[in-house]
Every structure is written in structure tokens, then in C-alpha cells.
Write an enzyme that holds these catalytic residues in place. Structure first.
Site, PDB file in Angstrom:
ATOM      1  N   GLY A  46       2.324  -6.549   4.511  1.00  0.00           N
ATOM      2  CA  GLY A  46       3.618  -6.833   4.227  1.00  0.00           C
ATOM      3  C   GLY A  46       4.688  -6.386   5.088  1.00  0.00           C
ATOM      4  O   GLY A  46       5.738  -6.803   5.145  1.00  0.00           O
ATOM      5  N   LYS A  91       9.387   1.576  18.237  1.00  0.00           N
ATOM      6  CA  LYS A  91       9.056   3.018  17.595  1.00  0.00           C
ATOM      7  C   LYS A  91       8.360   2.791  16.242  1.00  0.00           C
ATOM      8  O   LYS A  91       8.224   3.979  15.730  1.00  0.00           O
ATOM      9  CB  LYS A  91      10.232   3.894  17.913  1.00  0.00           C
ATOM     10  N   GLY A 101       8.169   1.330   9.485  1.00  0.00           N
ATOM     11  CA  GLY A 101       7.760   1.239   8.114  1.00  0.00           C
ATOM     12  C   GLY A 101       8.198   2.095   7.215  1.00  0.00           C
ATOM     13  O   GLY A 101       8.551   2.093   5.990  1.00  0.00           O
ATOM     14  N   GLU A 102       8.553   3.343   7.850  1.00  0.00           N
ATOM     15  CA  GLU A 102       8.982   4.461   6.914  1.00  0.00           C
ATOM     16  C   GLU A 102      10.330   4.731   6.780  1.00  0.00           C
ATOM     17  O   GLU A 102      10.816   5.164   5.897  1.00  0.00           O
ATOM     18  CB  GLU A 102       8.232   5.917   7.285  1.00  0.00           C
ATOM     19  N   GLY A 117       0.901  -1.164  -0.037  1.00  0.00           N
ATOM     20  CA  GLY A 117      -0.055  -0.018   0.082  1.00  0.00           C
ATOM     21  C   GLY A 117       0.802   1.311   0.075  1.00  0.00           C
ATOM     22  O   GLY A 117       0.628   2.136  -0.703  1.00  0.00           O
TER      23      GLY A 117
END
Lengths: 205, 330, 723
Positions: free
Chosen positions: C493, C684, C687-688, C259
Site C-alpha cells: 500500500g 528520506k 511510511g512512518e 502490514g
């Protein structure tokens, strides 16, 4: 099956001898595919791709639709043993073909194919959507290398069939070879490092 | 995609008859380009005659050392063929530089020659395109033309031919055998593809219904080597920004014979005759190779968006010829 | 690796205590993905793939002009086609109860606000018929002039009220202008980043079933099999549009094929699918966007123009940092990307100013794309830092170390944990940073070689609103059979199936195999959106709270059926801290002197993101972010034709993402230090952060290799060619 106003079963090889009209509802053909070891007979619209036949008509959803135009590899299946893109393959042109999806690479009792186990162990995926295509592609690719088929990496490194490869005519798969040969399978999650590790492990065995 | 009928061909003559008789008919080979375009609405055949089961899938070694390649030989099989790899390295290298393993397993020799431009406007039926719909204009003129032609383009069309294989066949002096209703004819590869002029809708000289049955490659000149170099935006699975194919024979440090073609620069595989002329008898040096490139590229008319192709092509050709000259010497 | 106090030591003075830490046993180990067997065989069900009887297929119609009005839609030919059930148009489409969100006000008027906008849809018995019928609909427009081009010279740039999600638009600390003017060393540079598209491998898909029970007066029921990062968010957004109470809507989404933010909120296709379902007589209506349609209808990252002004003393200490951003939004719906916010907290510059200005254009609606804000913002800021290092004659690692702030420059609060210096030092040592030479000085054959570094950061978000349920399961014989753990979380994912199971096992103090996680369904308790690296922070904290409440209520040996729910706990102590992740990204590149081709043989990321729940899946996520960062640096650009008003390169052949051959030796490691101020897990979110800083590291490496500073992404070969 949906109702159709015009329904035609054309006899192979004779069809163009007749004046074929315009069929708004599509033109249907009867065919049989052997999918993951099982014979499946059905009627398809000539327009139906092998991918849509598998996913929408036969409920075999292992091959994925990522781009529908041959640009991502998510729909890769083994068609009569060779890796191809099922999204650009018309089902009607492959009556009688043997189709293997990632689902069919696992044995009937659920035991995973070595590539599947290696993808799990090396975490060769994240979202999983490109994964069945990656695994089919890897299976096809290993067979191609075993048969001595070159890649751009092989071709750049040396000079013809006599000067490279193993003694049995196979191509040894360096990481660069694996990467080049797997470049038709995009992974937007960026799992390539682990995909290569998984394939390396299987190819070394 | 409009509905269409499907018929597997049983022999070449009846396939030709079937397609010739119907204006909307088309041949189906690997389908990698045609099915793509049918989904986009770019191609709208109402009958597909499937030629993949015709006996055109053989590669024959000819007595003179040449090769005859059947029209339906798959790209991957052609690239892997021992005779191709040994004698016509440029062809194997070009094929392997194109597309992906899966696509090469499906795509055929004839289909590769006949593939259509990847111009983003051509492939989008909501935009003007003279090649797709004559008279509507060219959206790439004044639009996005980074990948477009710098040689031989017209105001009506800036498209480039996307094939790597055809560039290799160009330097191999290939001859295409074509079957029509009136029998067979042989078309040299250099005359097979067209420049756009004022009828960019015609990619090749083929008439409707004509079927490519084989491509013949004459043997390479003695002592000559061949190779292919391709530059693209990513490391694999991308169309060429520019590419170069060459056959080179060097004797005593001088170029005895050269054949050079470029991909990614024009509406057809661009045989660089000015460059070849410049190299005849020249010393096989980097300087001479660059001058030869310039002799050809002097005729280019780049746009602001694709002027980079000029130095990129010059450097690519020089690198390729250096490599071939080095191999020859060693 | 041991924990060090390089900036966060002030927390000892704070009075509040964090939530009780989780005792870990499974957390920190690397079980294989629990959803893995389904994914390697292709049997895990994505939105399109749920077995449903007698489905119908939806093919959208899209506007072919960038602005105007539909005046005629001739649907006769399409409707006459055998197998066509309905052709939806602005004239006959169901009316929505709420059109406040113009992106979702599908077919509610004839107005066209951008090219590619939905103007109708065909519903048919097969996908082939639907696609064909769509080609037969003739549309006439009244075309109006459109305006799609972002530029710095526009007179209509405006100041949004806030930037995503709720940050102040502009900030001013000290007197940045004066400090910049007075600084002995200055860098004043403008960077630009292009429009980019998320392009998850699974196209946005929604299968909608609208069932009207026969009993008179009974409420319709809507079921959506949706490819979404937040099932509950989809329900909450769509239910009111169709005047349904939320409990009449079920959203099912167990597996999501990527996504990267574009599935974080429902888009227009979800609405269109529901409309199609409403006219399908109870049959499922299946809609998957084509790859091409995704370039108009599933969000994009705004292009940015960013001016960076850095002022420093001769030793490289920043005295002024100004980050001014210009970007775009759609005329019909504002999305203001927070591009400059990381510059507010990153370095110890006494005088700082940031600003964001938007142009509202006749373009598709921009939205979240992996690390919105930080990814483009830190590209420009960290490339500017590289330029400052050169201007000062200081090593780029050292420059960053010299500007390490002891507390958050923006809030003044102590860091909950900031180990950037350790990341930089560790990375420099592992990467062989000492082998780096001056720009354009290292060459092997035709290839120039260079190294680059950049810092990464990302906020440790956790969003309130999740609820988790724990239930003791009965086994077949009536005895205890493990625990059901239920929460409407998502796995796109991200490893949620596995990581959340590990957290639940530790929170319940039971073996991993006894936890039966259920996610991705609005029949489960509410879960917040998987976005902003908040998923594991939010859902994990909620699961831990529920497990603790469950044990408190039911003890160590609960009877089958024992059940407890809990909401995400609030943690007042966290407000005393600035909680962010940090990292250092290193890249080596090779640039071909003749062609300008760039290869990236090595990348290394060293991250400080709190505790890692599952090292196996975490490494994948870090590396995946770095690959996307490399892709942003070198490949990605949605080419917008301002004449036609659309993205020309709207497919995977033309919009390049990396192939396998582009990704060589990329690795990620992390400092092993839980941040127990953040949440009970000490995590923390990861993903980014991989995509933050990595583009700058690559571009800085390109400069080091070639001496060419490319300030407009992507760095394609043509920009590096010297003729």
C-alpha cells in the site's frame, strides 16, 4: 469436489419432515448463483458462506476476507442489487441470487465503473485490500440515497421523509452523509479522505 | 462450525413445527448475528430453518395510526419507511444509529430483537461464561467490564443487550407477536427480554420453537415527539456505551407524558419508569430532566470499570429531552 | 516553497560528496497507482488468491492457557472426520532444524508460553471441515501460574542489551539529574500507552506448497504465497528451519494488504503452513489467520509507561530532558522497543538521559508496529513539551522553536536537512494557530474546541542488501521493448509499484511506460524489508545504481537481452550527517461537554522528508499515518485480561480503528526540498512519520479544549467526563 462419506441433496421445503441425521462431513446443497453476470452452478456445504463460495469455490476473489464476522466491510457485494456482507451470508440461503462484485462493476471489455475511475484518480486506497468492498458499498450506498433511504445524518438533521431530500425523493449526499453511510467499510491505511472525495465526485454527476 | 441442515420455510406454522421438533434447530433470518456466532462456536444449531422467504416482510399502517412490522422486514427498510420516519422517529433514528448500511440491509426486525450480547467473553468459547455455558462463571466479573451492565445485573452475568432498535420499541410500547405450536401470543416488549438473574442463558421469554412474526406499535400520544441519542467510542459503527430513547409530550411547559428507555445499561432495553414517574407533570426544564435521570440511576450498581455510564447517561437523557421539548415548543 | 537553512548549514564544511543526484522528470509527478486497476476491481492477487489446484485448508489449534504444558491431545474425533487429512500436534509435527527463535519453533515441544500459541493444526479438504475438526480436538493442560501484567513496581525489570534495532539501551549526556534538580521550571509527568495491534486489513496469510521431485536424491522445493513486507527475509528465515538451501524456497508476494510492521518478518503461521504443506503430498496448504488469531500471533506494540522530566529556564530553553521507559516483551523472545530514542536527538537540551527497562512476561511476542519507538515515545515527549509550554507560559510552537538544535545533540553531526522550524511556522500559518485560545475557553453549544501541536521525526534509514537487475526487453517482433526492472521489493500500500517505476524511468532516462517493474518475488534479485520507512531509500538507490551501471555497460541503445545487476551503493559521505525526517502536526478537536465524545474536525501535517517521489501517493501515506495517529490517540487499546491471559477485545467490533465518519478534514503538505545527502533521489522515506507526533497533537488539543490532561491513551469519552 472432495470426497464425502455422507452426501445429501435435500429437496427444498421438505427437509424437516424427515429425520435428518448427523453428517460429519457436512451437508451439501446444489445451487445456482449469477455472479457478475454469469450463471454458476455448484454444490456447497451448508456451512459455506457466500464469501467463501466466491473466493474458494468460484475463484472470484474480488470480495476480500478481512474479519469474517461482519465488522470490516471488505467482503461487501451487491446481492440482488443491495449491498450486504458476504461473510455473514450463507450461500445455501441464496439459490438463484444475482451477485455483483467489484470485478463485475467494470464492463466486460474492462472499462472501469465511474467509482473505480474516481478511486484511482483520488487515490482512494493504499494497500487495496478493502477497496473492492468500499467500491461495492459505495455503489449500493448511492442507490440507497437515490431511493431516498435516510442515514443517521439525515435522521439527525431533519424530521421525516417530507422535509428533506431532493424534489425527486433522493437524499443529497453531503460529505457527512457519505462518511456515515460508508462507515461499515474499514480502511486501516486511512484512505478515508480520498474515498470520500472519490464518492463525492461520482455522486455529484 | 458443526454441520447443519438447511431448510427454507414455506409457511410459519410448518417452520414452527420443524424447529420445535428438533432441540438443535434454529431460525435463520438475516444471519448477521447467528452466522457470526456459529463461526465462533457460540451457536451450534444442527438445522437452520430459513424464515426470510415467509410473507412476514410487510409494514402495515393500522387504522388507529399504529404500525404492524413484519418479523423479516429488513432494518434498512424499516428505518426508511415513511410512516416510521413520520410517526415513530425514535425507531428510525435508533435503527440508523446501529450497525452499518450493509448489516441493516440484511438484519431483520425479529433478528435485531433477538440478537445476543456482544460481551467479549460470551463470544469467546475459551473463556467462562454463564450465558453461553451455564455454571462456568462470569469472566466479566473481575475482568473487562467497561461495556457491561449497571442496572439489573446479577453476580452471574453482567452482559448488556446490544440492540438500539429494541430501546426505541421499548418507548413505543411495542407488542411482539409470537407464534408457537399452541398458536399465537402477544408479548409486550417490556416483558420480552429478561434480566439475567440466575439463568442468564435465557435472553428472552421465548420458548424453543416460538417464532416472532410481527411487532406492533400503537400510535404515539397526540402532540408527542420521539427521538434517540447514542454515545459510542467512535463516530459510527459501534455499539452504544449508553443510549437513550424517549417519547415526550409537553403542554404549557409541563411534561404531560414521557416514556424513557436506556440502552447499553442492562441485560434488556431498560425502561426507566422511575424517571418517567419523576417527570409526570414536571416543568420541562433541564434541571427536571437531570433529576428524572437521577431518579432512575439511583438504582444503578456500577462497577469501577463502568461507573462513567452514570453521568454519561444522565447527560445524554437530559440532552435528548431538551431537544424533544424544544421541538415540541417550536 | 524555498529551501531554508534553519540548522543544517554546517554541511558545507564536510569533505565528502554525496552520490550523484538523480535527474528527475517522472519523479515528482503524480501518475495514478500502476497497480490501481487491479485493486479497484479486486483482481490484484493477494497471498490467498493465487490460482492453485486442489488446495488443502489449515485451521490452527491454539493454547487455551497462558502458561503450562499440553499433556493430552485427543485428535481421534477430528481425524475420523471425513475430509481431514492430518492433525498436527507437538507429538507428530515435523522437527525443525533450528529452534533458536522460539516464536518460530512451532509445535517443537508441549510447552505453552502464552495463551493463543499454536499447539496444533488441522489440515482438511475444505475450510469448513478444518474449522469443525479443530473444535473436536480435546486438549488437557498442566496449567502453571502466569504473569502478564506490566507495572512500574516490578522487581524483575531488566535492561536489554540494545533496543530495536541496535540502539544503545540507555544514554547519559551531561548531568541530567542535577540539571533537572536545578531547573527553575520543571515538568515531571508519567504517561502510559496501551498494547496495540497493527491490524492490517488483509489477515496474515501463507499458502505453502512442498513439492518433492520424483528423481531420487533431488531436493524438495518449497513455494510460499505469503503476505509479507519482505519476501527475501521470509526465505532467509524459513529455509534453514526446514533444512533447505535458500534457492529451493520461493516466496511470492506481489500485493500485500497492509502490514504496518506486522508482516515485516515471518511469524509462527508461516512455519505452521509449511509444516502442513509437508504432510499434504504436494498439494497447496492454505492458512490465513482469523482476525481473532492475529491478536496473539502477528506481533503487537508493547504497552509503555514513560516518565518524562523536563527542566527549563524561564524562557523555555531546555536544560534537562530525561525520558525513562518501561515496557514489556515476551518471555520466549525479546523485542525491546526503542521508545526513548527520539528524545536523544529532538531538542537542544544540554543534559539528557534516556533509559529502557523491560518486563519479560507470559504474553505473545511483541514486534514492529508502525514507527516502533517514535510513535509511543514522541507521544509522551511531545505531550510533555505541551505541559512545559504551559508551565513556562510560552506558546507551544514557540517553545519548540526555542529548543531547535543547530546540530544533532546526540552525535554532534550536522543535519543532512532539518527544517522543523519551517514546518512549525508553515503549519501554524496554514492551520490558523493564532486563533487558538487558552485551555477550556472556546465553546460552541455543547462542544469545547481546542487546538494542539506536536513535532514529528523519523530517521532516514536505508538498509544494505538490495540488488536490482535491469534488462532490455524484446518486443514481440524482436525489437526493443522497454526495460525490465527487477528487485525483490514489496508494495503493502506504500506505492512501491508506482514510485519505484518512476525512479527507474528517470534513472534510465526513459518514459514511464517503458519500465516494467517486477517486485515481490524471491526469483528476483534480493530486496530488503519494507520497514522503517527505508523501502524507497534502499530500493530506489539500488535501482538508480543498477540503471547507471546498465547505461555504462550497454549505452543508450542497448540490444534486447542486455542485462546488468547492481547492489545498493554504500555512501560514506552520509556518515558525516544526521539524516532524519521532520514534521509538525496540528489538530483541532471538539469535545462534547455532556458525553466526553471527541471529534477531530481538522488535522494538518507539514513534513520535511526530502524529495517526494509521487505527490499523489505520498499525500495518501502521510494522511494514512496521521489517521492511525489519531486512532492511537482516541481509540486503540488491546485490552489484556490478566486473569485469562489474553486480549479480550480481539476483533474489529471491540478493537476500534477509525471509521469513515471519524475522519474529517485531514491534510498533509510538505516542504519541497530534496535531501541529497540521503541518497540520489533526495528522499528520506515517508511510511512512518505521519503517525509520529499526531497522537500528541490530538491529546494536546484535547487539553486545550477541556483543560483535562489525559496521560494514558487512548482518550476515550469516559476519561473526559466530569460528572
Amino acid at each position: 469436489m472432495p470426497h464425502r462419506r455422507c452426501h445429501q441433496r435435500a429437496a427444498y421445503a421438505q427437509v424437516w419432515h424427515r429425520a435428518v441425521g448427523w453428517y460429519w462431513g457436512g451437508v451439501d446443497f446444489q445451487l445456482t448463483l449469477r455472479v457478475d453476470g454469469e450463471a454458476r452452478s455448484l454444490t456447497v456445504d451448508t456451512r459455506t458462506t457466500l464469501l467463501d463460495t466466491l473466493r474458494d469455490r468460484l475463484s472470484v476473489t474480488s470480495p476480500k476476507k478481512g474479519c469474517d464476522h461482519g465488522q470490516c466491510g471488505a467482503c461487501t457485494v451487491l446481492l440482488d442489487g443491495r449491498r450486504v456482507l458476504s461473510c455473514l451470508t450463507l450461500a445455501v440461503a441464496h439459490d438463484g441470487a444475482e451477485v455483483t462484485t467489484a470485478g463485475g462493476l467494470a464492463s466486460a471489455d474492462g472499462e472501469l465503473h465511474p467509482l473505480q475511475r474516481a478511486f484511482l484518480d483520488h487515490d482512494g486506497f493504499q494497500c487495496g485490500y478493502c477497496t473492492p468492498g468500499q467500491i461495492c458499498s459505495a455503489a449500493g450506498m448511492l442507490a440507497e440515497a437515490a431511493a431516498g433511504h435516510p442515514s443517521a445524518v439525515t435522521a439527525a438533521a431533519d424530521d421525516g421523509p417530507d422535509s428533506q431530500g431532493g424534489p425527486d425523493g433522493t437524499v443529497a449526499l453531503s460529505d457527512d452523509e457519505i462518511r456515515e453511510r460508508m462507515s461499515g467499510n474499514l480502511c486501516r491505511c486511512g484512505a478515508y479522505v480520498n474515498i470520500v472525495a472519490a464518492i463525492r465526485e461520482v455522486s455529484a454527476k | 462450525m458443526i454441520p447443519f441442515d438447511y431448510a427454507p420455510a414455506s409457511d410459519p406454522d410448518s417452520a414452527v413445527a420443524a424447529v420445535t421438533a428438533r432441540p438443535g434447530a434454529a431460525y435463520l433470518g438475516g444471519g448477521t448475528n447467528l452466522v457470526d456466532h456459529m463461526k465462533l462456536g457460540v451457536a451450534t444449531p444442527d438445522l437452520l430453518v430459513d424464515v426470510t422467504r415467509l410473507p412476514l416482510d410487510r409494514i402495515e399502517e393500522l387504522p388507529d395510526g399504529g404500525l404492524r412490522i413484519g418479523a423479516t422486514v429488513r432494518n434498512s427498510d424499516l428505518a426508511a419507511h415513511p410512516a416510521v420516519r413520520r410517526r415513530h422517529a425514535v425507531l428510525s433514528q435508533a435503527l440508523l444509529a446501529g450497525a452499518s448500511g450493509q448489516l441493516r440491509n440484511s438484519a431483520t426486525t425479529a433478528g435485531n430483537l433477538l440478537q445476543r450480547t456482544r460481551c467479549g467473553y460470551f463470544q469467546d468459547v475459551t473463556t467462562p461464561c454463564n450465558k453461553r455455558e451455564p455454571g462456568t462463571g462470569c469472566a466479566a466479573v473481575g475482568g473487562w467490564n467497561r461495556h457491561h451492565a449497571v442496572l439489573g445485573a446479577s453476580e452471574h452475568c453482567l452482559a448488556v443487550h446490544p440492540s438500539d432498535m429494541a430501546v426505541a420499541m421499548s418507548v413505543l410500547d411495542a407488542v411482539v407477536t409470537v407464534l408457537g405450536e399452541d398458536g399465537e401470543r402477544r408479548v409486550p416488549l417490556g416483558e420480552f427480554h429478561r434480566l439475567p438473574g440466575d439463568s442468564p442463558e435465557q435472553d428472552t421469554v421465548l420458548a424453543h420453537g416460538e417464532l416472532v412474526t410481527s411487532v406492533e406499535l400503537p400510535p404515539l400520544p397526540a402532540g408527542a415527539r420521539s427521538g434517540y441519542l447514542k454515545v459510542r467510542d467512535r463516530a459510527s459503527f459501534a455499539f452504544a456505551l449508553v443510549s437513550a430513547g424517549a417519547v415526550l409530550a409537553v403542554e404549557d411547559g409541563r411534561v404531560r407524558e414521557s416514556r424513557i428507555a436506556f440502552g447499553g445499561l442492562a441485560h434488556k432495553p431498560w425502561r426507566a419508569t422511575y424517571a418517567e414517574e419523576a417527570l409526570r407533570g414536571a416543568a420541562a426544564t433541564d434541571e427536571a430532566f437531570r433529576e428524572a435521570a437521577d431518579a432512575e440511576l439511583r438504582h444503578a450498581q456500577p462497577l469501577p470499570g463502568n461507573a462513567f455510564k452514570i453521568p454519561m447517561t444522565r447527560n445524554t437523557l437530559a440532552a435528548l429531552l431538551r431537544e424533544l421539548a424544544t421541538e415540541v415548543r417550536s | 516553497m524555498s529551501r531554508t537553512d534553519d540548522g543544517g548549514s554546517a554541511h558545507a564544511t564536510q569533505p565528502s560528496e554525496p552520490l550523484k543526484p538523480l535527474d528527475i522528470r517522472s519523479v515528482g509527478t503524480s501518475p495514478q497507482r500502476l497497480d490501481g486497476p487491479g485493486k479497484v476491481t479486486g483482481t490484484a492477487r493477494y497471498a490467498w488468491e493465487h490460482p492453485l489446484a486442489a488446495p488443502l485448508y489449515v485451521h490452527p489449534l491454539q493454547a487455551a492457557v497462558a502458561r503450562g504444558r499440553v499433556v493430552v491431545m485427543d485428535t481421534g474425533q477430528a481425524e475420523a472426520l471425513d475430509g481431514v487429512l492430518a492433525v498436527l500436534t507437538p507429538y507428530n509435527a515435523p522437527r525443525l532444524a533450528d529452534t533458536g527463535d522460539a516464536e518460530l519453533a512451532v509445535l517443537q515441544s508441549e510447552e505453552v508460553a502464552f495463551r493463543g500459541q499454536f499447539i496444533g493444526a488441522v489440515v482438511a479438504e475444505t475450510a469448513e471441515v478444518a474449522r469443525h475438526a479443530a473444535q473436536l480436538v480435546a486438549v488437557e493442560y498442566e496449567q502453571l501460574p502466569h504473569d502478564t501484567e506490566l507495572s512500574t513496581g516490578r522487581s524483575d525489570l531488566y535492561r536489554p542489551e540494545v533496543v530495536n534495532p541496535t540502539y544503545p539501551t540507555d544514554t547519559e549526556d551531561g548531568d541530567a539529574e542535577a540539571a533537572f534538580a536545578a531547573a527553575p521550571v520543571t515538568v515531571d509527568v508519567t504517561y502510559s500507552t496501551p498494547m496495540e495491534h497493527n491490524n492490517p486489513m488483509e489477515p496474515h496469510t501463507c499458502v505453502a506448497v512442498w513439492e518433492v521431485p520424483e528423481a531420487p536424491g533431488s531436493q524438495p522445493r518449497l513455494t510460499l504465497y505469503d503476505s509479507t513486507q519482505g519476501a527475501h527475509q521470509v526465505r532467509k528465515t524459513l529455509a534453514p528451519l526446514f533444512e533447505l538451501p535458500p534457492e529451493s524456497v520461493r516466496v511470492v508476494s506481489p500485493h500485500v494488504g497492509g502490514g504496518f510492521g506486522s508482516k515485516g518478518m515471518p511469524h509462527a503461521h508461516d512455519v505452521l503452513a509449511v509444516m502442513a504443506a509437508k504432510v499434504s503430498g504436494g498439494r497447496p496448504a492454505k492458512l490465513a489467520l482469523t482476525r481473532q488469531q492475529m491478536f496473539s500471533l502477528a506481533g503487537h506494540r508493547t504497552p509503555t509507561v514513560q516518565r518524562l522530566r523536563l527542566g527549563a529556564d524561564s524562557s523555555g530553553r531546555l536544560t534537562a530532558l530525561c525520558h525513562d521507559v518501561i515496557e514489556q516483551t515476551s518471555r520466549i523472545k525479546e523485542f525491546a522497543e526503542q521508545t526513548g530514542v527520539a528524545s536523544r536527538m529532538m531538542y537542544a537540551a544540554e543534559n539528557r538521559s534516556t533509559s529502557h527497562r523491560l518486563a519479560a512476561l507470559d504474553i505473545p511476542v511483541p514486534s514492529w508496529m508502525r514507527a516502533p519507538g517514535e510513535a509511543p515515545g514522541m507521544f509522551a515527549a511531545e505531550a510533555a513539551m505541551d505541559e512545559l509550554a504551559l508551565a513556562c507560559g510560552i506558546d507551544p510552537v514557540e517553545l519548540r522553536v526555542r529548543n531547535e538544535p543547530g546540530t544533532d545533540p546526540e552525535s554532534g553531526r550536522p543535519w543532512s536537512g532539518r527544517h522543523l522550524v519551517q514546518c512549525l511556522r508553515t503549519g501554524a500559518e496554514r492551520f490558523g494557530w493564532d486563533r487558538r485560545t487558552g485551555p477550556g475557553t472556546r465553546r460552541e453549544g455543547d462542544w469545547l474546541i481546542g487546538m494542539g501541536v506536536a513535532s514529528s521525526t523519523y530517521p532516514a534509514y536505508a538498509f544494505p542488501g538490495s540488488v536490482a537487475e535491469i534488462e532490455r526487453r524484446a518486443d514481440g517482433g524482436g525489437g526493443p521493448g522497454g526495460y525490465a526492472v527487477r528487485i525483490g521489493a514489496a508494495d503493502l500500500g506504500t506505492g512501491t509499484w508506482t514510485a519505484l517505476t518512476q525512479i527507474a524511468a528517470d534513472a534510465l532516462d526513459c518514459p514511464l511506460g517503458e519500465v516494467h517493474l517486477e517486485i515481490g518475488d524471491t526469483d528476483l534479485p534480493s530486496g530488503t524489508v519494507a520497514g522503517g520507512s527505508s523501502g524507497i531509500n534502499s530500493w530506489g538507490s539500488t535501482v538508480v545504481a543498477a540503471a547507471r551501471a546498465f547505461r555504462e555497460e550497454h549505452g543508450a541503445a542497448p540490444a534486447p537481452g542486455a542485462r546488468t545487476r547492481a547492489s545498493m551503493p554504500s555512501d560514506p559521505a552520509l556518515r558525516n550527517y544526521a539524516a532524519h525526517s521532520f514534521g509538525a502536526q496540528f489538530a483541532e478537536v471538539r469535545v462534547h461537554t455532556g458525553t466526553g465524545e471527541v471529534r477531530v474536525p481538522r488535522m494538518l501535517g507539514v513534513f520535511s522528508t526530502g524529495r517526494i517521489i509521487n505527490p499523489r501517493t505520498a499525500r495518501s501515506q502521510f494522511i494514512g499515518g496521521m489517521v492511525m495517529g489519531m486512532s492511537m490517540a482516541l481509540f486503540e487499546e488491546s485490552v489484556f485480561d490478566h486473569g485469562t491471559g489474553h486480549v479480550v477485545n480481539h476483533d474489529f467490533a471491540q478493537y476500534h480503528v477509525p471509521t469513515c465518519a471519524d475522519v474529517l478534514d485531514i491534510d498533509a503538505v510538505w516542504l519541497d526540498e530534496p535531501d541529497l545527502h540521503a541518497n540520489p533521489m533526495g528522499a528520506k522515506g515517508i511510511g512512518e512519520i505521519g503517525i509520529v507526533g499526531s497522537p500528541a497533537a490530538v491529546v494536546n488539543a484535547v487539553h486545550n479544549a477541556t483543560g483535562i490532561r489525559v496521560r494514558d491513551l487512548p482518550v476515550t469519552p469516559d476519561k473526559l467526563l466530569r460528572s
